[in-house]
Enzyme design. Sequence first.
Site: not given
Length: 328
Positions: A195, A213
Amino acid sequence: MNDTPEKPTAAEKAPAKRTTPKAPAKKTAARKTAAKKAPATKAATKAVAKKTTAKAAAEKAPAKKAPARKPESRTAVVRRARRINRELAELYPYAHPELDFTNSFELLVATVLSAQTTDMRVNQTTPRLFAVAPTPEDMAALPPEELEELIRPTGFFRAKTKSLLGLSAALRDRFGGEVPGRLEDLVTLPGVGRKTANVVLGNAFGVPGITVDTHFGRLARRFGWTTQEDAEKVEADVAAIFPKSEWTMLSHRVVFHGRRVCHSRKPACGACPIAPLCPSYGEGETDPEKARKLLKYELGGQPGQRLKPPADYPGQPAPPMAPPAAAS
């Protein structure tokens, strides 16, 4: 004397009417009438009782669930997903990373700090941090206690301090003090996963990436793009739907929508412009007036998350952090 019999008077004729004995006849008739009406009354009572019982049972019975949606074909899923992306692009033409940064190192540090807190809180914290440690070499040289104090407002400051010291030292020792522009290199840094790497690659190097996320994962499932919970599997499912050129901006748009409209606990369904395209419509507040009160940031007339937002940002910048109270 006149022997002709006299005609009886009206008074003398009265007894002949025998009015009194007729009373029992009326009583008998009333009984017969009542007897005839009784069955009808009893039947009506039963009908009312039955209707009342049925109504009570209906009230107690659980409400029927809405019929399940017909499963979509793969082609239909892709078409609807891409249309949602186009609608989000019109809704958020100013979508951007909501972390303040001026270079790749600042973005990398800010993204690590953003775990388990808001981007606003990170943006309020990093000005002091970067004033003290603007480069990997400077940050790697900081005493842990000093770094902990600088990033304390973001929470989990001990674990984050360990990550920041580790990645700064790695950048200094292995990458010449520069943030690498490849995913396989970034994920070797302490505290950096896919991420964080995709955030840095997409926004500092222009390399397309999908940032999964909590907001992105939640909306991807609500939109029917995936059923996965694991971030890497979500990323793979979504990447198969959209062209690579859209990945970075898609991430910004979806995250924007998750923060402003499609909240975790109570989505503002009644104020959502893409509600007709959403298979999860109705999970949140559907009343338009009530839903509008749930909107956040610029859609709700509130400050955004960046202290220094882009020039085309329509909302208010976030307020800076209040200076620490002086020791008494």
